[in-house]
Design a protein around this motif. Structure first.
Motif, PDB file in Angstrom:
ATOM      1  N   THR A  32      -1.869   5.354   7.377  1.00 60.84           N
ATOM      2  CA  THR A  32      -3.193   5.720   6.879  1.00 60.84           C
ATOM      3  C   THR A  32      -3.160   7.075   6.188  1.00 60.84           C
ATOM      4  O   THR A  32      -3.773   7.258   5.124  1.00 60.84           O
ATOM      5  CB  THR A  32      -4.199   5.752   8.041  1.00 60.84           C
ATOM      6  OG1 THR A  32      -4.238   4.463   8.660  1.00 60.84           O
ATOM      7  CG2 THR A  32      -5.594   6.092   7.546  1.00 60.84           C
ATOM      8  N   ALA A  48       0.806   4.025  -2.925  1.00 62.36           N
ATOM      9  CA  ALA A  48       0.435   5.379  -2.526  1.00 62.36           C
ATOM     10  C   ALA A  48       1.548   6.373  -2.836  1.00 62.36           C
ATOM     11  O   ALA A  48       1.280   7.508  -3.252  1.00 62.36           O
ATOM     12  CB  ALA A  48       0.097   5.414  -1.041  1.00 62.36           C
ATOM     13  N   ARG A  72      -8.850   3.085  -4.370  1.00 59.20           N
ATOM     14  CA  ARG A  72      -9.372   1.763  -4.034  1.00 59.20           C
ATOM     15  C   ARG A  72     -10.849   1.827  -3.669  1.00 59.20           C
ATOM     16  O   ARG A  72     -11.633   0.943  -4.036  1.00 59.20           O
ATOM     17  CB  ARG A  72      -8.543   1.172  -2.886  1.00 59.20           C
ATOM     18  CG  ARG A  72      -8.919  -0.241  -2.502  1.00 59.20           C
ATOM     19  CD  ARG A  72      -7.847  -0.841  -1.627  1.00 59.20           C
ATOM     20  NE  ARG A  72      -7.440   0.059  -0.546  1.00 59.20           N
ATOM     21  CZ  ARG A  72      -6.413  -0.171   0.251  1.00 59.20           C
ATOM     22  NH1 ARG A  72      -5.679  -1.246   0.081  1.00 59.20           N
ATOM     23  NH2 ARG A  72      -6.114   0.680   1.216  1.00 59.20           N
ATOM     24  N   GLY A  73     -11.242   2.878  -2.947  1.00 61.34           N
ATOM     25  CA  GLY A  73     -12.647   3.035  -2.597  1.00 61.34           C
ATOM     26  C   GLY A  73     -13.517   3.244  -3.821  1.00 61.34           C
ATOM     27  O   GLY A  73     -14.623   2.687  -3.920  1.00 61.34           O
ATOM     28  N   ASP A 100       0.827  -1.202   0.000  1.00 61.84           N
ATOM     29  CA  ASP A 100       0.000   0.000   0.000  1.00 61.84           C
ATOM     30  C   ASP A 100       0.864   1.256   0.000  1.00 61.84           C
ATOM     31  O   ASP A 100       0.541   2.245  -0.670  1.00 61.84           O
ATOM     32  CB  ASP A 100      -0.914   0.009   1.223  1.00 61.84           C
ATOM     33  CG  ASP A 100      -2.055  -0.988   1.104  1.00 61.84           C
ATOM     34  OD1 ASP A 100      -2.296  -1.461  -0.018  1.00 61.84           O
ATOM     35  OD2 ASP A 100      -2.690  -1.294   2.124  1.00 61.84           O
ATOM     36  N   THR A 126      -1.328   6.769   2.773  1.00 59.00           N
ATOM     37  CA  THR A 126      -2.026   5.998   1.728  1.00 59.00           C
ATOM     38  C   THR A 126      -3.383   6.594   1.362  1.00 59.00           C
ATOM     39  O   THR A 126      -4.208   5.906   0.750  1.00 59.00           O
ATOM     40  CB  THR A 126      -2.211   4.534   2.180  1.00 59.00           C
ATOM     41  OG1 THR A 126      -2.940   4.502   3.413  1.00 59.00           O
ATOM     42  CG2 THR A 126      -0.882   3.844   2.362  1.00 59.00           C
ATOM     43  N   ILE A 127      -3.628   7.848   1.716  1.00 53.99           N
ATOM     44  CA  ILE A 127      -4.915   8.479   1.381  1.00 53.99           C
ATOM     45  C   ILE A 127      -5.198   8.427  -0.125  1.00 53.99           C
ATOM     46  O   ILE A 127      -6.316   8.066  -0.531  1.00 53.99           O
ATOM     47  CB  ILE A 127      -4.964   9.931   1.909  1.00 53.99           C
ATOM     48  CG1 ILE A 127      -5.184   9.923   3.423  1.00 53.99           C
ATOM     49  CG2 ILE A 127      -6.069  10.724   1.224  1.00 53.99           C
ATOM     50  CD1 ILE A 127      -5.163  11.302   4.050  1.00 53.99           C
ATOM     51  N   TRP A 147      -4.233   6.283  -2.410  1.00 51.11           N
ATOM     52  CA  TRP A 147      -4.535   4.895  -2.776  1.00 51.11           C
ATOM     53  C   TRP A 147      -5.873   4.463  -2.190  1.00 51.11           C
ATOM     54  O   TRP A 147      -6.642   3.741  -2.835  1.00 51.11           O
ATOM     55  CB  TRP A 147      -3.409   3.994  -2.304  1.00 51.11           C
ATOM     56  CG  TRP A 147      -3.644   2.524  -2.471  1.00 51.11           C
ATOM     57  CD1 TRP A 147      -3.443   1.549  -1.536  1.00 51.11           C
ATOM     58  CD2 TRP A 147      -4.081   1.819  -3.651  1.00 51.11           C
ATOM     59  NE1 TRP A 147      -3.748   0.319  -2.035  1.00 51.11           N
ATOM     60  CE2 TRP A 147      -4.141   0.447  -3.336  1.00 51.11           C
ATOM     61  CE3 TRP A 147      -4.434   2.235  -4.925  1.00 51.11           C
ATOM     62  CZ2 TRP A 147      -4.533  -0.513  -4.258  1.00 51.11           C
ATOM     63  CZ3 TRP A 147      -4.837   1.271  -5.848  1.00 51.11           C
ATOM     64  CH2 TRP A 147      -4.880  -0.080  -5.505  1.00 51.11           C
ATOM     65  N   ASP A 148      -6.197   4.921  -0.978  1.00 52.65           N
ATOM     66  CA  ASP A 148      -7.482   4.585  -0.383  1.00 52.65           C
ATOM     67  C   ASP A 148      -8.633   5.176  -1.193  1.00 52.65           C
ATOM     68  O   ASP A 148      -9.685   4.541  -1.344  1.00 52.65           O
ATOM     69  CB  ASP A 148      -7.541   5.087   1.063  1.00 52.65           C
ATOM     70  CG  ASP A 148      -6.645   4.287   1.992  1.00 52.65           C
ATOM     71  OD1 ASP A 148      -6.339   3.127   1.656  1.00 52.65           O
ATOM     72  OD2 ASP A 148      -6.237   4.820   3.035  1.00 52.65           O
TER      73      ASP A 148
END
Length: 260
Positions: free
Chosen positions: A161, A30, A171-172, A26, A164-165, A167-168
């Motif tokens: 966290t 990211a 991914r979301g 991740d 990786t915002i 990538w989140d």
């Protein structure tokens, strides 16, 4: 004489490797996304974003500003005056004969715990305060959260966290689109045979001399199998480590009454 330390070191090493297998992919993805974002911005804005992100990462790594970060990113809140007395009972049960110094309880909809926070979902708190959950059940969740703080290597979880915002978000978005398309049989079938399709795509790209795209396709297919398994193994390993300790602790919990 070295057998006992070695026996303790092996599980710790295995746990660290599992944690790395969950976090490192991740972080790499990211970081690449951060580079793309910075490259698309004007030079001054890109420089300001880079410096600001690095300073904020150092602050989080040092354990500073965690409470404010959790409040901003995950809308974490303290217990309301109506919730506080009820949660205090479950907290006393959970922390009976347990070192909980410096640990804070916050209520969120989702989010990682950080190094000093145990987070309870607001629907769980609502269920507890409406007598749908007993105090000992909530105490078990709190004790498990404290155990993860102590044994789950959560020191840098909030930093990961934050980093990786991008990538989140991607991914979301992909997950939301996937849920919309999951009912289509052809999409389900394509996802199940992604190894075959990916292998063919890698071979074709390699034969055409397009090695970067072949590597990217291979990495995507590999991560789609590795990441879910590594996360599952990590959760199972931590749960297995905590379960005996939690069971012994529950047997010594006092019989406080339910406050609701």
């Amino acid at each position: 004489m070295d057998a006992a330390p070695n026996a303790r070191t092996l599980p710790d090493l295995r746990l660290r490797l599992l944690k790395a297998a969950v976090v490192i992919p991740d972080l790499i993805i990211a970081s690449l996304l951060w580079l793309v974002i910075i490259a698309l911005l004007p030079p001054v804005a890109g420089f300001a974003l880079t410096v600001g992100a690095l300073i904020f990462a150092v602050v989080l790594a040092a354990g500073l500003g965690e409470d404010l970060t959790i409040r901003v990113l995950y809308r974490a809140r303290r217990a309301t005056p109506a919730e506080a007395p009820r949660l205090a009972v479950a907290w006393r049960i959970a922390t009976h004969q347990m070192d909980a110094d410096g640990v804070r309880l916050r209520i969120v909809s989702h989010g990682p715990p950080g190094r000093q926070h145990v987070l309870l979902r607001k629907d769980v708190v609502a269920a507890y305060c409406t007598n749908q959950m007993a105090a000992h059940q909530l105490a078990a969740l709190i004790a498990q959260g404290i155990g993860r703080l102590r044994h789950g290597y959560t020191r840098f979880d909030l930093l990961w966290t934050f980093w990786t915002i991008p990538w989140d978000l991607v991914r979301g978005l992909a997950h939301a689109i996937g849920r919309r398309l999951a009912w289509i049989p052809l999409v389900q079938f394509a996802w199940r045979i992604r190894l075959v399709v990916g292998t063919i795509a890698v071979i074709l790209e390699a034969q055409a001399g397009r090695w970067p795209s072949a590597i990217i396709i291979f990495a995507f297919i590999a991560l789609s199998y590795v990441l879910p398994r590594s996360r599952s193994a990590w959760n199972e390993y931590v749960s297995a480590r905590l379960s005996p300790k939690l069971h012994r602790r529950e047997s010594r919990w006092p019989a406080f009454g339910h406050p609701c």
